[in-house]
Design a protein around this motif. Sequence first.
Motif, PDB file in Angstrom:
ATOM      1  N   UNK A   1       8.297   4.265  -8.092  1.00  0.00           N
ATOM      2  CA  UNK A   1       8.732   3.771  -9.400  1.00  0.00           C
ATOM      3  C   UNK A   1       9.710   2.607  -9.289  1.00  0.00           C
ATOM      4  N   UNK A   2      10.277   2.385  -8.093  1.00  0.00           N
ATOM      5  CA  UNK A   2      11.235   1.301  -7.891  1.00  0.00           C
ATOM      6  C   UNK A   2      10.738   0.368  -6.785  1.00  0.00           C
ATOM      7  N   UNK A   3      11.162  -0.896  -6.825  1.00  0.00           N
ATOM      8  CA  UNK A   3      10.693  -1.837  -5.798  1.00  0.00           C
ATOM      9  C   UNK A   3      11.302  -1.559  -4.430  1.00  0.00           C
TER      10      UNK A   3
ATOM     11  N   UNK B   1       9.720 -12.943  -7.314  1.00  0.00           N
ATOM     12  CA  UNK B   1      10.218 -11.826  -6.498  1.00  0.00           C
ATOM     13  C   UNK B   1      10.725 -12.253  -5.130  1.00  0.00           C
ATOM     14  N   UNK B   2      10.831 -13.567  -4.886  1.00  0.00           N
ATOM     15  CA  UNK B   2      11.298 -14.082  -3.599  1.00  0.00           C
ATOM     16  C   UNK B   2      12.397 -15.111  -3.835  1.00  0.00           C
TER      17      UNK B   2
ATOM     18  N   UNK C   1       3.498 -10.073  -4.684  1.00  0.00           N
ATOM     19  CA  UNK C   1       2.879  -8.812  -4.270  1.00  0.00           C
ATOM     20  C   UNK C   1       3.557  -7.674  -5.036  1.00  0.00           C
ATOM     21  N   UNK C   2       2.798  -6.825  -5.706  1.00  0.00           N
ATOM     22  CA  UNK C   2       3.397  -5.778  -6.545  1.00  0.00           C
ATOM     23  C   UNK C   2       4.285  -4.823  -5.755  1.00  0.00           C
TER      24      UNK C   2
ATOM     25  N   UNK D   1       0.829  -1.205   0.000  1.00  0.00           N
ATOM     26  CA  UNK D   1       0.000   0.000   0.000  1.00  0.00           C
ATOM     27  C   UNK D   1       0.864   1.255   0.000  1.00  0.00           C
ATOM     28  N   UNK D   2       1.878   1.278   0.845  1.00  0.00           N
ATOM     29  CA  UNK D   2       2.749   2.452   0.929  1.00  0.00           C
ATOM     30  C   UNK D   2       3.649   2.593  -0.301  1.00  0.00           C
ATOM     31  N   UNK D   3       3.892   1.482  -0.994  1.00  0.00           N
ATOM     32  CA  UNK D   3       4.809   1.520  -2.141  1.00  0.00           C
ATOM     33  C   UNK D   3       4.086   1.690  -3.480  1.00  0.00           C
TER      34      UNK D   3
END
Length: 470
Positions: free
Chosen positions: A127-129, A179-180, A151-152, A121-123
């Motif tokens: 523009x970057x992970x 992503x993990x 999770x995006x 939510x905060x991210x």
Amino acid sequence: MIYTDTRDSSVKTDFRTAVVKGMNEKTGGLYIPLSFPKLDSKFLNRNSEPSFREIALEMAKPYVEGEIPEADLQSIIQDAYPFPAKVNPIDKTSYVLELFHGPTCAFKDFGARFMARVMSYFNRNESTPLHILVATSGDTGSAVGSAFHNVPGLDVTILYPDGKISPLQEKQLSTFDGNVRALKIKGTFDDCQKLVKTAFTDNELREKLRLSSANSINISRLLPQSFYYMYSSLIVKNRSWRDNKIENPSIIVIVPSGNFGNLTSGLIAKEMGAPIRGFVAATNENRTIPDWIATGEYNARPSVATYANAMDVGAPSNFERINAMYSLEEVRKMFASYWLDDDGILDSIKNCYEKTGYTIDPHGAVAWKAWADIKNGEMAKLLNGQKNDITKSGLTPNIPEWATEIITNNALGIILETAHPAKFGSIVESATHSAPQIPDRLEKIMKLQDRSIPMENDYNKFKEWLLANL
């Protein structure tokens, strides 16, 4: 809500900053709320206790006020918790709080799933992970990996000690993709944790990567774990007369403890009005905190491997939070402390099974034995002047302010069962001669490909890998 730093009380920041940063890179300190709000007594004293999700919403609201609207917070909670926390009575004065009904069969699902959704939510407008680094001694990594997978906007690197977790736990860590990913470190959990903490204070690294943590050093892991303390204590309070003919019980929560994040979450719930009288800090041979409570001297030490491997922590991070929130004397009033060696863990699993029919995992077994000893005369011995030896397994020589309520039979215990016994199948089977049934969601994982990456316990090599691969 304003958050400060365990090492610098002049620091003042908001929830988003505390969550995204994980810890203060300038001081190495951990974020804690400046104050702990009380829940409305009308809400706490309803004739029918609130549901888990209702409690989660009411407890979380003041900590995110002005940063996450209530409707969005409610959506986060609904999505995070499709599974329950179950309170299971196993004898007249003992309840087991089962925290293994989430996707990875460990209590850390409660914190990790909330945290992942809050971080996303905060991210959402970045523009970057956000790169999450997490050290695990067993269950944290799998819970975080599951919670953050796909999770995006989030990217996760898990560090775990090679050869020091159960085969099933390792499968849960080493089989993620996308992503993990997991790094298999030649060392202990403390080594893994040190690599992560060093990365957070490395200015060069942080200039190139946006880093955060998913360990219990991150406040968004601790806050949601407080939800089940409130929930279970209200249930036990409301059903006490029916079960035990105790009208106003002194509720004692017995917490298997390693990094002491879970117990710190219980303290938050107590501060917010949970009807909890006190706690038992129960651990294995890594007895840093019990020794501190008994002697007043905090001596971090190298961790040793035990059957209850998620508690194999010699330098618990959340000592900082406990020490910032309370004086030693206040801790001694609230806490009994207890430790158990491997032989005692096996005996406890066996005795719990034989006496109650309940199959308990090695971590819950430490808590069960601590409560059984306290009820069955060990606390009375302390009250009568016995001076226990802190180097020997058992109750350490500290008398909490609730000790006499044990003797007057006015106390009820909530034992936290933090992981499904099937995650430690060989240990449980050796104690009970009966193999615990493996849930389907764990059985499927055993068939997946191992993708872990071996790595030396060397910060420079770890840093080079991060810069090359993230």
